[in-house]
Enzyme design. Structure first.
Site, PDB file in Angstrom:
ATOM      1  N   TYR A 146       0.846  -1.186   0.000  1.00 31.46           N
ATOM      2  CA  TYR A 146       0.000   0.000   0.000  1.00 31.46           C
ATOM      3  C   TYR A 146       0.885   1.241   0.000  1.00 31.46           C
ATOM      4  CZ  TYR A 146      -4.194   2.762   1.240  1.00 31.46           C
ATOM      5  OH  TYR A 146      -5.249   3.641   1.246  1.00 31.46           O
ATOM      6  N   LYS A 152      -1.443  -1.159  -4.208  1.00 29.85           N
ATOM      7  CA  LYS A 152      -2.548  -0.248  -3.929  1.00 29.85           C
ATOM      8  C   LYS A 152      -1.976   1.158  -3.782  1.00 29.85           C
ATOM      9  CE  LYS A 152      -6.354   0.560  -0.701  1.00 29.85           C
ATOM     10  NZ  LYS A 152      -7.013   0.138   0.550  1.00 29.85           N
TER      11      LYS A 152
END
Length: 307
Positions: free
Chosen positions: A137, A162
């Site tokens: 992320y 992400k």
């Protein structure tokens, strides 16, 4: 060797319900997860940002993951959040593996703004710690360059990237250079706002905060976007998504507390209680959100199916 896959479509990130004393309500968490599955979310991610990852103990983490595994029960993939302190992150990854999660989302390290080699060491240590799928992320203290992401792609466990930064030049470069080796996930605040731009560069998946209380809006929005119905996309932006986003930007921490407020408004079994340093939604913002949700149901009703 079987090819690993990452969840695609709209990803569900349940909150961690709490009572007035700050204790976690595991029964309400289970109902939240069941609701998201019933509403068609493609995967469940527990104990992540929306789940107040920063504020839960190891014992609570274990209990949350256990509920997640029990409630998903193979219906959809169950992912967890791991991160922060490296020792804690590895411990969380091991708990996730022990209890039967499919993978985890690696959240940023705390406090330290690392160099690229330090960041690579942090992420690779967690990725290597188990055989579970891993999604990195990019946000806050975890901003990668292309070379770092290339190195991480050497680990078969890594299945997704992400993005929560929104540097379009960079995300285009990443998607072009690495292609379908990873699933590209839009993790921007209220991702429905930016999803039209992300879709055009290969991001077919996103995390949806509003799916916790108005999942039919997320579903209608994504269906319209995939079908090229931009009139419907813009209408949903104007009437629902952007108004919610404007409230969310009013106060830090609303990324969590506004979700709980929305769930409370629609009658789901979640109180508005949050743990410090997050603050609850202010009364005037709560009332504004009530009006937006009322509009969402009136102008874009839930689709009913006839058996």
């Amino acid at each position: 060797m079987m090819k690993r896959t990452s969840p695609q479509g709209i990803l569900g990130f349940p909150v961690t319900p709490m009572d007035a004393e700050g204790n976690i309500d595991l029964e309400a968490l289970g109902e939240n997860i069941e609701f998201l599955i019933k509403e068609g979310l493609s995967a469940i991610f527990v104990a992540c940002g929306a789940g107040e990852f920063h504020a839960i103990s190891t014992e609570e983490y274990r209990a949350i993951v256990k509920v997640g595994v029990e409630k998903t029960n193979g219906k959809v993939p169950l992912y967890t959040g791991v991160g922060g302190n490296i020792k804690h992150a590895v411990e969380q990854a091991e708990i996730s593996a022990e209890l039967g999660a499919e993978g985890y989302l690696i959240l940023p390290p705390y406090l330290i703004d690392p160099s690229q080699d330090g960041l690579n060491h942090y992420l690779s240590t967690i990725i290597r710690s188990t055989s579970l799928n891993a999604i990195v992320y990019q946000r806050d203290n975890c901003v990668m360059d292309l070379e770092t992401l290339r190195k991480l792609c050497e680990y078969e466990q890594l299945v997704g990237f992400k993005d929560g930064i929104g540097n379009m030049e960079q995300v285009i470069e990443f998607a072009n250079a690495i292609g379908d080796r990873l699933e590209w996930i839009n993790g921007m605040p209220l991702a429905e706002v930016t999803m039209p731009a992300y879709l055009n560069i290969g991001y077919k998946t996103y995390s949806s905060a509003i799916s916790n209380y108005i999942p039919h809006i997320s579903a209608q929005f994504f269906e319209a976007l995939l079908n090229g119905n931009m009139e419907k996309v813009y209408a949903l932006h104007k009437d629902v998504i952007l108004p919610i986003h404007r409230i969310r930007r009013q106060k830090k921490g609303y990324a969590v507390s506004l979700i709980k407020a929305g769930m409370r408004i629609v009658g789901l079994p979640v109180e508005t209680n949050v743990r410090a340093p997050i603050a609850p939604v202010e009364p005037n913002h709560y009332e504004s959100l009530e009006g937006i949700i009322e509009t969402a149901f009136k102008k874009y009703p839930v689709k009913t199916t006839v058996n």
